[in-house]
Motif scaffolding. Structure first.
Motif, PDB file in Angstrom:
ATOM      1  N   GLY A  38      -4.179 -12.847 -25.925  1.00  0.00           N
ATOM      2  CA  GLY A  38      -4.220 -11.589 -25.204  1.00  0.00           C
ATOM      3  C   GLY A  38      -4.168 -10.368 -26.099  1.00  0.00           C
ATOM      4  N   GLY A  39      -4.049 -10.541 -27.413  1.00  0.00           N
ATOM      5  CA  GLY A  39      -4.017  -9.398 -28.300  1.00  0.00           C
ATOM      6  C   GLY A  39      -2.601  -8.948 -28.606  1.00  0.00           C
ATOM      7  N   THR A  40      -2.468  -8.092 -29.573  1.00  0.00           N
ATOM      8  CA  THR A  40      -1.170  -7.593 -30.016  1.00  0.00           C
ATOM      9  C   THR A  40      -0.915  -6.220 -29.433  1.00  0.00           C
ATOM     10  N   ALA A  41       0.281  -6.020 -28.914  1.00  0.00           N
ATOM     11  CA  ALA A  41       0.615  -4.726 -28.331  1.00  0.00           C
ATOM     12  C   ALA A  41       0.530  -3.625 -29.374  1.00  0.00           C
ATOM     13  N   ALA A  42       0.118  -2.453 -28.957  1.00  0.00           N
ATOM     14  CA  ALA A  42      -0.014  -1.334 -29.885  1.00  0.00           C
ATOM     15  C   ALA A  42       0.391  -0.063 -29.173  1.00  0.00           C
ATOM     16  N   VAL A  43       0.767   0.941 -29.940  1.00  0.00           N
ATOM     17  CA  VAL A  43       1.061   2.252 -29.385  1.00  0.00           C
ATOM     18  C   VAL A  43      -0.261   2.902 -29.011  1.00  0.00           C
ATOM     19  N   SER A  44      -0.367   3.388 -27.781  1.00  0.00           N
ATOM     20  CA  SER A  44      -1.613   3.973 -27.311  1.00  0.00           C
ATOM     21  C   SER A  44      -1.597   5.482 -27.500  1.00  0.00           C
ATOM     22  N   THR A  45      -2.657   5.994 -28.082  1.00  0.00           N
ATOM     23  CA  THR A  45      -2.839   7.433 -28.222  1.00  0.00           C
ATOM     24  C   THR A  45      -4.087   7.823 -27.452  1.00  0.00           C
ATOM     25  N   PRO A  46      -3.979   8.735 -26.496  1.00  0.00           N
ATOM     26  CA  PRO A  46      -5.168   9.130 -25.737  1.00  0.00           C
ATOM     27  C   PRO A  46      -6.307   9.559 -26.659  1.00  0.00           C
ATOM     28  N   VAL A  77     -11.306   8.571 -19.623  1.00  0.00           N
ATOM     29  CA  VAL A  77      -9.970   8.456 -19.056  1.00  0.00           C
ATOM     30  C   VAL A  77      -9.163   7.617 -20.040  1.00  0.00           C
ATOM     31  N   SER A  78      -8.119   8.217 -20.583  1.00  0.00           N
ATOM     32  CA  SER A  78      -7.332   7.548 -21.624  1.00  0.00           C
ATOM     33  C   SER A  78      -5.892   8.021 -21.517  1.00  0.00           C
ATOM     34  N   THR A  79      -4.967   7.080 -21.403  1.00  0.00           N
ATOM     35  CA  THR A  79      -3.553   7.421 -21.269  1.00  0.00           C
ATOM     36  C   THR A  79      -2.726   6.574 -22.223  1.00  0.00           C
ATOM     37  N   SER A  80      -1.543   7.044 -22.536  1.00  0.00           N
ATOM     38  CA  SER A  80      -0.639   6.304 -23.419  1.00  0.00           C
ATOM     39  C   SER A  80       0.397   5.516 -22.634  1.00  0.00           C
ATOM     40  N   ALA A  81       0.380   5.652 -21.312  1.00  0.00           N
ATOM     41  CA  ALA A  81       1.283   4.904 -20.444  1.00  0.00           C
ATOM     42  C   ALA A  81       0.554   4.605 -19.150  1.00  0.00           C
ATOM     43  N   ILE A 157      -4.349   1.313 -17.362  1.00  0.00           N
ATOM     44  CA  ILE A 157      -3.646   0.356 -18.217  1.00  0.00           C
ATOM     45  C   ILE A 157      -4.035   0.673 -19.655  1.00  0.00           C
ATOM     46  N   PRO A 158      -3.166   1.345 -20.419  1.00  0.00           N
ATOM     47  CA  PRO A 158      -3.481   1.634 -21.814  1.00  0.00           C
ATOM     48  C   PRO A 158      -3.425   0.367 -22.657  1.00  0.00           C
ATOM     49  N   PRO A 159      -3.992   0.374 -23.866  1.00  0.00           N
ATOM     50  CA  PRO A 159      -3.973  -0.825 -24.704  1.00  0.00           C
ATOM     51  C   PRO A 159      -2.586  -1.417 -24.898  1.00  0.00           C
ATOM     52  N   THR A 178      -8.773   2.420 -22.450  1.00  0.00           N
ATOM     53  CA  THR A 178      -7.862   2.327 -21.318  1.00  0.00           C
ATOM     54  C   THR A 178      -8.606   1.683 -20.146  1.00  0.00           C
ATOM     55  N   ILE A 179      -7.958   0.757 -19.464  1.00  0.00           N
ATOM     56  CA  ILE A 179      -8.531   0.119 -18.276  1.00  0.00           C
ATOM     57  C   ILE A 179      -8.162   0.957 -17.054  1.00  0.00           C
ATOM     58  N   VAL A 180      -9.108   1.111 -16.148  1.00  0.00           N
ATOM     59  CA  VAL A 180      -8.870   1.826 -14.897  1.00  0.00           C
ATOM     60  C   VAL A 180      -9.057   0.853 -13.734  1.00  0.00           C
ATOM     61  N   VAL A 181      -8.078   0.794 -12.860  1.00  0.00           N
ATOM     62  CA  VAL A 181      -8.128  -0.091 -11.699  1.00  0.00           C
ATOM     63  C   VAL A 181      -8.065   0.744 -10.428  1.00  0.00           C
ATOM     64  N   VAL A 182      -8.988   0.477  -9.509  1.00  0.00           N
ATOM     65  CA  VAL A 182      -8.925   1.055  -8.164  1.00  0.00           C
ATOM     66  C   VAL A 182      -8.725  -0.113  -7.205  1.00  0.00           C
TER      67      VAL A 182
END
Length: 337
Positions: A38-46, A77-81, A157-159, A178-182
């Protein structure tokens, strides 16, 4: 012994998995295949010039048959949380982190606005997710916590809450996307925490089952001093009052597995302290489970005795289960969705 889980493929839910291989909630009995990284968690920066979930609109009725028309008024669309917005209000209690949520959803790449998966495609139905599963992507579970039945929600859903710095090339998700879910929320409910009711004795010739420490602890299974059955045997020790389990549904269960030959425990969700979730009737578990658990009611406790032909076959499984071992399971069915 922990049995191998099935591949937690993106196709397992919403056509995308949104299931992370790391942090698994426990093995699925009889499943085969390797989990996907599933990949390694990382700090997301917009991303530069990025906007938030307010840039996503969705129109159309929330009737669970009509796909909403989703537009991005700005990109990326890019968020850090994880950020969320209620587009259409629902009713009833808000979901908690332990509830099960049924939904239909569309999933987008927030950078490009590209539709990655459409839960309204022909042949698709509402998908269910128990939010307490530890193999569910964190951002997906967070985005669905606090939603109400009948609502339409959009969330990011940010990285760092998704596939991490590796992204997921197979899904079209890059390391900074960033993933966007509707999502349209069809149902919110809480599964059982334990099976209740008066337990019936095991039929003659089958193992006995006792719960000396109560239903939240692993049972004691006593094997009779007779030859193991040559065909799969089952007994409903407690008849539940919930809905009937249907083929293709995911069930939430507690289970305990021992060998007939010596009573040795080879797998137990009770001992791991984590509920198990798995699709039933579709070949993701050993045949003995698929043949017996479909048609049972939620809230039931079931005793299963499974010979090799309906278990792991002549090859067995690992160093613990040989090709001649008959398996004994106690299964408490807590939910079906």
């Amino acid at each position: 012994m922990r049995l191998t889980r099935p591949t937690l493929a993106i196709a397992a839910a919403l056509g995308l998995s949104l299931l992370a291989a790391c942090g698994s909630s426990g093995p699925t009995p009889g499943a085969t295949g390797a989990a996907t990284d599933g990949g390694t968690a990382a700090v997301s920066t917009p991303l530069p010039g990025a906007v938030g979930i307010e840039a996503v609109t969705a129109t159309g009725p929330v009737d669970f048959t009509t796909a909403p028309k989703v537009k991005f008024t700005k990109k990326p669309v890019s968020t850090s949380a994880v950020t969320s917005e209620v587009l259409v209000k629902g009713s009833g209690q808000e979901s908690t982190a332990k509830d099960t949520v049924m939904l239909r959803a569309q999933i987008f790449n927030g950078t490009t606005g590209k539709l990655l998966d459409n839960g309204y495609d022909k042949g698709r139905t509402a998908e269910g997710f128990r939010l307490g599963r530890t193999d569910l992507i964190k951002g997906f579970a967070k985005g669905l916590t606090g939603v109400q039945q009948g609502a339409r929600v959009a969330f990011t859903i940010p990285p760092s809450e998704g596939f991490g710095s590796a992204g997921n090339a197979n899904l079209g998700i890059g390391p900074t996307d960033t993933i966007v879910v509707v999502a349209d929320i069809k149902d919110v409910h809480a599964g059982l925490t334990e099976v209740t009711g008066t337990q019936q004795p095991s039929p003659a010739g089958l193992p006995t089952v006792t719960f000396p420490d109560g239903p939240t602890k692993a049972p004691t299974v006593t094997i009779p001093k007779s030859a193991a059955p040559t065909k799969t045997e089952q007994a409903t020790l407690i008849e539940g009052t919930g809905p009937v389990v249907r083929k293709g549904e995911t069930i939430t269960a507690q289970y305990h597995g021992v060998l007939w030959k010596d009573g040795k425990v080879f797998d137990s969700s009770w001992e791991r302290g984590a509920l198990a979730d798995f699709a039933i009737g579709v070949g993701q578990v050993i045949p003995g489970w698929d043949k017996t658990l479909v048609g049972k009611k939620v809230g039931s406790r079931v005793l299963l005795v499974i010979p090799p032909a309906d278990g792991y076959g002549a090859k067995g499984m690992g160093d613990t289960i040989s090709g001649t071992d008959t398996l004994v399971f106690v299964v408490d069915i807590l939910d079906a969705y």
